[in-house]
Design a protein around this motif. Structure first.
Motif, PDB file in Angstrom:
ATOM      1  N   PRO A   6     -37.698   0.224  -5.494  1.00 31.53           N
ATOM      2  CA  PRO A   6     -37.625   1.359  -5.261  1.00 31.53           C
ATOM      3  C   PRO A   6     -36.965   2.276  -6.156  1.00 31.53           C
ATOM      4  O   PRO A   6     -35.770   1.743  -6.464  1.00 31.53           O
ATOM      5  CB  PRO A   6     -37.017   1.755  -3.669  1.00 31.53           C
ATOM      6  CG  PRO A   6     -37.214   0.378  -2.977  1.00 31.53           C
ATOM      7  CD  PRO A   6     -37.353  -0.752  -3.964  1.00 31.53           C
ATOM      8  N   GLY A   7     -37.343   3.466  -6.593  1.00 38.70           N
ATOM      9  CA  GLY A   7     -36.653   4.140  -7.550  1.00 38.70           C
ATOM     10  C   GLY A   7     -36.521   3.706  -9.136  1.00 38.70           C
ATOM     11  O   GLY A   7     -35.981   4.418  -9.773  1.00 38.70           O
ATOM     12  N   ALA A   8     -36.905   2.490  -9.260  1.00 40.52           N
ATOM     13  CA  ALA A   8     -36.596   1.942 -10.723  1.00 40.52           C
ATOM     14  C   ALA A   8     -38.043   2.358 -11.333  1.00 40.52           C
ATOM     15  O   ALA A   8     -38.586   3.446 -11.126  1.00 40.52           O
ATOM     16  CB  ALA A   8     -36.732   0.306 -10.513  1.00 40.52           C
ATOM     17  N   CYS A   9     -37.943   1.813 -12.760  1.00 44.49           N
ATOM     18  CA  CYS A   9     -39.057   2.385 -13.593  1.00 44.49           C
ATOM     19  C   CYS A   9     -40.666   2.380 -13.059  1.00 44.49           C
ATOM     20  O   CYS A   9     -41.297   3.010 -13.502  1.00 44.49           O
ATOM     21  CB  CYS A   9     -38.757   1.728 -14.866  1.00 44.49           C
ATOM     22  SG  CYS A   9     -39.057  -0.150 -15.094  1.00 44.49           S
ATOM     23  N   PRO A  10     -40.939   1.459 -12.181  1.00 44.47           N
ATOM     24  CA  PRO A  10     -42.254   1.394 -11.592  1.00 44.47           C
ATOM     25  C   PRO A  10     -42.517   2.705 -10.974  1.00 44.47           C
ATOM     26  O   PRO A  10     -43.743   2.942 -10.526  1.00 44.47           O
ATOM     27  CB  PRO A  10     -42.192   0.118 -10.787  1.00 44.47           C
ATOM     28  CG  PRO A  10     -41.078  -0.661 -11.112  1.00 44.47           C
ATOM     29  CD  PRO A  10     -40.124   0.194 -11.795  1.00 44.47           C
ATOM     30  N   LEU A  11     -41.642   3.549 -10.426  1.00 42.93           N
ATOM     31  CA  LEU A  11     -41.972   4.811 -10.136  1.00 42.93           C
ATOM     32  C   LEU A  11     -42.959   5.832 -10.939  1.00 42.93           C
ATOM     33  O   LEU A  11     -43.720   6.276 -10.519  1.00 42.93           O
ATOM     34  CB  LEU A  11     -40.493   5.774  -9.924  1.00 42.93           C
ATOM     35  CG  LEU A  11     -40.643   7.042  -9.166  1.00 42.93           C
ATOM     36  CD1 LEU A  11     -41.621   6.939  -7.841  1.00 42.93           C
ATOM     37  CD2 LEU A  11     -39.536   7.714  -9.044  1.00 42.93           C
ATOM     38  N   ALA A  12     -42.678   5.488 -12.427  1.00 45.05           N
ATOM     39  CA  ALA A  12     -43.489   6.165 -13.135  1.00 45.05           C
ATOM     40  C   ALA A  12     -45.137   5.510 -12.891  1.00 45.05           C
ATOM     41  O   ALA A  12     -45.968   6.517 -12.888  1.00 45.05           O
ATOM     42  CB  ALA A  12     -43.159   6.026 -14.457  1.00 45.05           C
ATOM     43  N   SER A  13     -45.332   4.186 -12.980  1.00 43.49           N
ATOM     44  CA  SER A  13     -46.515   3.833 -12.624  1.00 43.49           C
ATOM     45  C   SER A  13     -47.198   4.203 -11.232  1.00 43.49           C
ATOM     46  O   SER A  13     -48.175   4.657 -11.154  1.00 43.49           O
ATOM     47  CB  SER A  13     -46.372   2.168 -12.678  1.00 43.49           C
ATOM     48  OG  SER A  13     -46.126   2.034 -13.791  1.00 43.49           O
ATOM     49  N   HIS A  14     -46.153   4.367 -10.178  1.00 46.21           N
ATOM     50  CA  HIS A  14     -46.517   4.754  -8.806  1.00 46.21           C
ATOM     51  C   HIS A  14     -47.069   6.195  -8.822  1.00 46.21           C
ATOM     52  O   HIS A  14     -48.102   6.564  -8.175  1.00 46.21           O
ATOM     53  CB  HIS A  14     -45.238   4.644  -7.885  1.00 46.21           C
ATOM     54  CG  HIS A  14     -45.724   4.726  -6.677  1.00 46.21           C
ATOM     55  ND1 HIS A  14     -44.691   4.287  -5.507  1.00 46.21           N
ATOM     56  CD2 HIS A  14     -46.579   4.976  -5.982  1.00 46.21           C
ATOM     57  CE1 HIS A  14     -45.223   4.593  -4.303  1.00 46.21           C
ATOM     58  NE2 HIS A  14     -46.307   5.121  -4.203  1.00 46.21           N
ATOM     59  N   ILE A  15     -46.446   7.078  -9.457  1.00 42.19           N
ATOM     60  CA  ILE A  15     -46.657   8.649  -9.536  1.00 42.19           C
ATOM     61  C   ILE A  15     -48.147   8.490 -10.248  1.00 42.19           C
ATOM     62  O   ILE A  15     -48.754   9.332  -9.804  1.00 42.19           O
ATOM     63  CB  ILE A  15     -45.754   9.258 -10.333  1.00 42.19           C
ATOM     64  CG1 ILE A  15     -44.084   9.434  -9.797  1.00 42.19           C
ATOM     65  CG2 ILE A  15     -45.912  10.606 -10.930  1.00 42.19           C
ATOM     66  CD1 ILE A  15     -43.265   9.947 -10.368  1.00 42.19           C
TER      67      ILE A  15
END
Length: 202
Positions: free
Chosen positions: A7-16
């Motif tokens: 949560p909140g780490a760099c995968p948030l970009a991929s999630h978005i």
């Protein structure tokens, strides 16, 4: 597709990017300390590098590294215009931004998250961030997004990285264009969806 995340780490970009693309996806949370997934699996069997993001495709293939993942997602849905067309100068501008965010911003935040980092290392990281963000603010002054009026996957990445500022007490107030940009991106429905799904907002 399945996105492995923290949560909140760099995968948030991929999630978005997945949410903006309107694609079907599932999420699997990863404990980066134990390298175990929420389902109890060994994450190192998924990504031997040991870090997120990792995107598992329908055929079981795994793609890693955020800048590669977000471009892959964008190219699945060209009509959403999350990335300029391949072969255009604008596409290379996108790659330029993704590399800059990865190498100059993402990595500069890293020491600020490490309790064991020396004070000198943290001071150097803050100085580097101030210098880089001064330039980014100038680029964003008078434009909605990094490439102009069209939201791209580079914006998903920049938003993710700048969102860490509050977590490490790094003040963005000296740069009004950055604060306005963060507010603008945060109001996008897909961004709110991704943040809700990671428990970052309610």
């Amino acid at each position: 597709m399945k996105l492995y995340f923290s949560p909140g780490a760099c995968p948030l970009a991929s999630h978005i990017a997945l949410a903006e693309a309107g694609l079907d996806y599932t999420l699997e949370r990863v404990d980066l300390g134990s390298k175990r997934t929420a389902g109890g699996a060994d994450f190192l069997a998924v990504n031997p590098k040991g870090y997120v993001p990792a995107l598992e495709l329908k055929d079981g293939t795994v793609l890693t590294e955020g800048p590669a993942i977000v471009q892959f997602i964008a190219d699945l849905v060209p009509d959403r215009q999350l990335a300029p067309a391949n072969g255009t100068l604008e596409r290379y501008r996108l790659i330029e931004w993704l590399n800059f965010i990865s190498a100059e911003l993402h990595k500069s935040f890293s020491p600020l998250f490490r309790p064991t980092a020396a004070p000198e290392a943290k001071d150097a990281a803050r100085a580097a961030l101030r210098q880089r963000l001064e330039w980014v603010a100038g680029q964003l002054d008078g434009r909605d997004y990094l490439l102009g009026t069209q939201f791209s996957v580079a914006d998903a990445y920049l938003f993710t990285v700048l969102n860490w500022a509050g977590r490490v007490q790094f003040d963005l107030s000296p740069w009004p264009p950055l604060r306005a940009y963060m507010q603008r991106v945060a109001e996008r429905p897909a961004v709110r969806q991704a943040m809700r799904e990671e428990g970052l907002i309610h």
